[in-house]
Design a protein around this motif. Sequence first.
Motif, PDB file in Angstrom:
ATOM      1  N   GLY A  93       0.797  -1.223   0.000  1.00 51.12           N
ATOM      2  CA  GLY A  93       0.000   0.000   0.000  1.00 51.12           C
ATOM      3  C   GLY A  93       0.825   1.266   0.000  1.00 51.12           C
ATOM      4  N   ASN A  94       2.093   1.145  -0.344  1.00 47.57           N
ATOM      5  CA  ASN A  94       2.980   2.315  -0.405  1.00 47.57           C
ATOM      6  C   ASN A  94       2.937   2.941  -1.785  1.00 47.57           C
ATOM      7  OD1 ASN A  94       3.782   1.763   2.234  1.00 47.57           O
ATOM      8  ND2 ASN A  94       5.531   0.535   1.564  1.00 47.57           N
ATOM      9  N   GLU A  95       3.287   4.186  -1.819  1.00 52.74           N
ATOM     10  CA  GLU A  95       3.365   4.891  -3.104  1.00 52.74           C
ATOM     11  C   GLU A  95       4.641   4.453  -3.821  1.00 52.74           C
ATOM     12  OE1 GLU A  95       3.750   9.453  -4.535  1.00 52.74           O
ATOM     13  OE2 GLU A  95       2.339   9.041  -2.902  1.00 52.74           O
ATOM     14  N   VAL A  96       4.526   4.249  -5.125  1.00 50.29           N
ATOM     15  CA  VAL A  96       5.695   3.873  -5.929  1.00 50.29           C
ATOM     16  C   VAL A  96       6.439   5.152  -6.292  1.00 50.29           C
ATOM     17  CG1 VAL A  96       6.488   2.818  -8.080  1.00 50.29           C
ATOM     18  CG2 VAL A  96       4.529   1.840  -6.860  1.00 50.29           C
ATOM     19  N   PRO A  97       7.710   5.231  -5.920  1.00 44.22           N
ATOM     20  CA  PRO A  97       8.457   6.450  -6.251  1.00 44.22           C
ATOM     21  C   PRO A  97       8.584   6.614  -7.771  1.00 44.22           C
ATOM     22  CG  PRO A  97       9.790   4.939  -4.897  1.00 44.22           C
ATOM     23  CD  PRO A  97       8.503   4.262  -5.206  1.00 44.22           C
ATOM     24  N   PRO A  98       8.401   7.821  -8.262  1.00 45.03           N
ATOM     25  CA  PRO A  98       8.543   8.047  -9.712  1.00 45.03           C
ATOM     26  C   PRO A  98       9.905   7.608 -10.242  1.00 45.03           C
ATOM     27  CG  PRO A  98       7.589   9.978  -8.651  1.00 45.03           C
ATOM     28  CD  PRO A  98       8.004   9.033  -7.555  1.00 45.03           C
ATOM     29  N   SER A  99      10.931   7.722  -9.428  1.00 44.20           N
ATOM     30  CA  SER A  99      12.273   7.320  -9.874  1.00 44.20           C
ATOM     31  C   SER A  99      12.326   5.821 -10.187  1.00 44.20           C
ATOM     32  CB  SER A  99      13.313   7.679  -8.817  1.00 44.20           C
ATOM     33  OG  SER A  99      13.023   7.006  -7.595  1.00 44.20           O
ATOM     34  N   LEU A 100      11.517   5.031  -9.481  1.00 45.85           N
ATOM     35  CA  LEU A 100      11.470   3.595  -9.741  1.00 45.85           C
ATOM     36  C   LEU A 100      10.802   3.317 -11.092  1.00 45.85           C
ATOM     37  CD1 LEU A 100      12.065   0.730  -8.840  1.00 45.85           C
ATOM     38  CD2 LEU A 100       9.921   0.760  -7.534  1.00 45.85           C
ATOM     39  N   ASP A 101       9.708   4.029 -11.379  1.00 45.24           N
ATOM     40  CA  ASP A 101       9.065   3.872 -12.688  1.00 45.24           C
ATOM     41  C   ASP A 101       9.997   4.309 -13.820  1.00 45.24           C
ATOM     42  OD1 ASP A 101       6.680   2.732 -11.838  1.00 45.24           O
ATOM     43  OD2 ASP A 101       5.702   4.681 -11.531  1.00 45.24           O
ATOM     44  N   VAL A 102      10.762   5.359 -13.576  1.00 41.78           N
ATOM     45  CA  VAL A 102      11.728   5.821 -14.588  1.00 41.78           C
ATOM     46  C   VAL A 102      12.792   4.747 -14.813  1.00 41.78           C
ATOM     47  CG1 VAL A 102      13.570   7.510 -15.032  1.00 41.78           C
ATOM     48  CG2 VAL A 102      11.336   8.279 -14.191  1.00 41.78           C
ATOM     49  N   ALA A 103      13.279   4.159 -13.720  1.00 42.24           N
ATOM     50  CA  ALA A 103      14.296   3.111 -13.845  1.00 42.24           C
ATOM     51  C   ALA A 103      13.742   1.905 -14.607  1.00 42.24           C
ATOM     52  CB  ALA A 103      14.789   2.692 -12.461  1.00 42.24           C
ATOM     53  N   ILE A 104      12.512   1.529 -14.306  1.00 42.50           N
ATOM     54  CA  ILE A 104      11.883   0.396 -15.001  1.00 42.50           C
ATOM     55  C   ILE A 104      11.746   0.697 -16.492  1.00 42.50           C
ATOM     56  CG2 ILE A 104       9.698  -0.864 -15.262  1.00 42.50           C
ATOM     57  CD1 ILE A 104       9.465  -0.674 -12.151  1.00 42.50           C
ATOM     58  N   ALA A 105      11.295   1.895 -16.807  1.00 49.47           N
ATOM     59  CA  ALA A 105      11.140   2.272 -18.223  1.00 49.47           C
ATOM     60  C   ALA A 105      12.490   2.279 -18.928  1.00 49.47           C
ATOM     61  CB  ALA A 105      10.479   3.641 -18.324  1.00 49.47           C
ATOM     62  N   ARG A 106      13.525   2.795 -18.285  1.00 50.56           N
ATOM     63  CA  ARG A 106      14.859   2.849 -18.894  1.00 50.56           C
ATOM     64  C   ARG A 106      15.385   1.428 -19.150  1.00 50.56           C
ATOM     65  NH1 ARG A 106      17.349   6.554 -15.702  1.00 50.56           N
ATOM     66  NH2 ARG A 106      16.664   8.143 -17.163  1.00 50.56           N
TER      67      ARG A 106
END
Length: 127
Positions: free
Chosen positions: A104-117
């Motif tokens: 139930g935690n918020e996903v940090p935007p930096s993690l989504d950026v890393a996944i996309a990269r």
Amino acid sequence: MSDVFEELTTGLRRVSPLAAMFDAAEDTLLVDRPEGFTPEDIGRLAYESLPEAERGDAWNELLYTYWSARQNDREARLRYEREQKARTALAAALDEREMALVLGNEVPPSLDVAIARLARTLIGGAR
């Protein structure tokens, strides 16, 4: 006349005598040995079918082709190793994202950026 020929044949695949004999040898073996044959069988028949005057160039072509295949194998192996590192990192990042969502935690935007990269790296569009 030569200019017309050059113009008409520009862009066409050039077939070496060895390549032509290789194709012919494969066709012959398909008929003569329907039970099967090896690439070496094709190559030997092709080479032996060449006129003596063509064999020197054919030998050079065989050596260059072998060298090229080795280079391609090396490059593919290195690419696989690099991609394997990216796959491992992507799997860890996806696990981290999923865990955050499960908790139930918020996903940090930096993690989504890393996944996309990492995903772009694996599909060949890294920036």
